[in-house]
Design a protein around this motif. Sequence first.
Motif, mmCIF file in Angstrom:
data_model
loop_
_atom_site.group_PDB
_atom_site.id
_atom_site.type_symbol
_atom_site.label_atom_id
_atom_site.label_comp_id
_atom_site.label_asym_id
_atom_site.label_seq_id
_atom_site.Cartn_x
_atom_site.Cartn_y
_atom_site.Cartn_z
ATOM 1 N N THR A 1 29.123 39.174 44.277
ATOM 2 C CA THR A 1 27.978 38.298 43.995
ATOM 3 C C THR A 1 27.101 38.846 42.871
ATOM 4 N N VAL A 2 27.492 39.985 42.314
ATOM 5 C CA VAL A 2 26.663 40.655 41.311
ATOM 6 C C VAL A 2 27.230 40.498 39.898
ATOM 7 N N PHE A 3 28.495 40.901 39.696
ATOM 8 C CA PHE A 3 29.083 40.963 38.359
ATOM 9 C C PHE A 3 29.910 39.730 38.031
ATOM 10 N N VAL A 4 29.974 39.437 36.734
ATOM 11 C CA VAL A 4 30.849 38.358 36.272
ATOM 12 C C VAL A 4 32.304 38.688 36.582
ATOM 13 N N ASP A 5 32.752 39.915 36.241
ATOM 14 C CA ASP A 5 34.133 40.310 36.520
ATOM 15 C C ASP A 5 34.214 41.830 36.505
ATOM 16 N N MET A 6 33.974 42.439 37.645
ATOM 17 C CA MET A 6 33.959 43.898 37.729
ATOM 18 C C MET A 6 35.325 44.489 37.414
#
Length: 337
Positions: free
Chosen positions: A263-268
């Motif tokens: 829910t934080v990064f676009v694409d970790m």
Amino acid sequence: MKREFLLSIFLLFVVVYSTAQKSVALHSDGTTTIFGGDAPLIDAYDASITGDTLYVSGGNFVAPTTIDKGLVIIGAGYDTDSTAVTGKTYIYSSTINSGRIVIGSNASNLYMEGMQFQGGLVKSDADINGFTLIRLKIANLYFTNTGIVPTNASVIQCDILGDFHIQGVTYSVISNCILRGRILESNSNVFKNNVITYESGFGTLSNCDANTFMNNIFTTTNLLSDGNCSYNNFQYNIFAHPSPSLQTGATDLNNYKEVDMATVFVDMVASDFHLLPDASVTYLGDDGTEVGLYGGLLPFKEGAVPINPHVSFKSIQTTTDSNGVLNISFTVNAQQN
């Protein structure tokens, strides 16, 4: 000075693109000298003195095994997308020190930007002050000192692939970096707006005391600290772990815990550490900007483009015209930071 700077860069462009050879421009006392050949970085380094500037083109460069001067060394960048025209500046050393480059005792005020290092950087009992590492991709840092001395270093917008071992580096700022390994032996430093991705069970932090960790994102759900840390200050950080092990005497203020990284990064997975729209307005740091790489005073620069003028387009004719002139054109973009 600005005119001399631009002239150095332009001369470097002309040599590189007209000869298809990697080159280094040495700017010293108002004079610019271009080095080519098999080892231009070593040759330029040998000819330099503390206070000089080396502009390194794209290409693979063997480096001196030791940097023992307070130089400014600026490459063309390391990001594949932003160096499509120039090629990235890739620095490698001999096999001693596991391919790392040694930082010597006379390298105070060393400034390095816009390069990728095959190995890392190592400093052993070299009491240097005021060095700056910015927009570098580095295998690891291994700094050791038998005593703690003021250092006042800056490590900014770097991508450090392995461990960040900085014993004897104090009163320094590590800001807007991607730290993929452990943080070891840090004492009295400030870590702001970093993404810290170490995931193994050994403890992301080890032997770290009296540091400030602010506006960072710790992605691990494993052990945060191995128990040998004390009196660290944690504020406005995102933790994936529900109850991270902050250890003895820690300050725990306004942190975000048990956060799902999806829910934080676009694409970790692809190392796209931009925050998702909801996360960018939910997880705010001490200054009201988003936590992580793209917040704070020094947001991560897209493409990690260094401060020197950036070549975004080139056109070189394959033949001369009727007057024997070879037409060459560049698009060069000035950088503000």
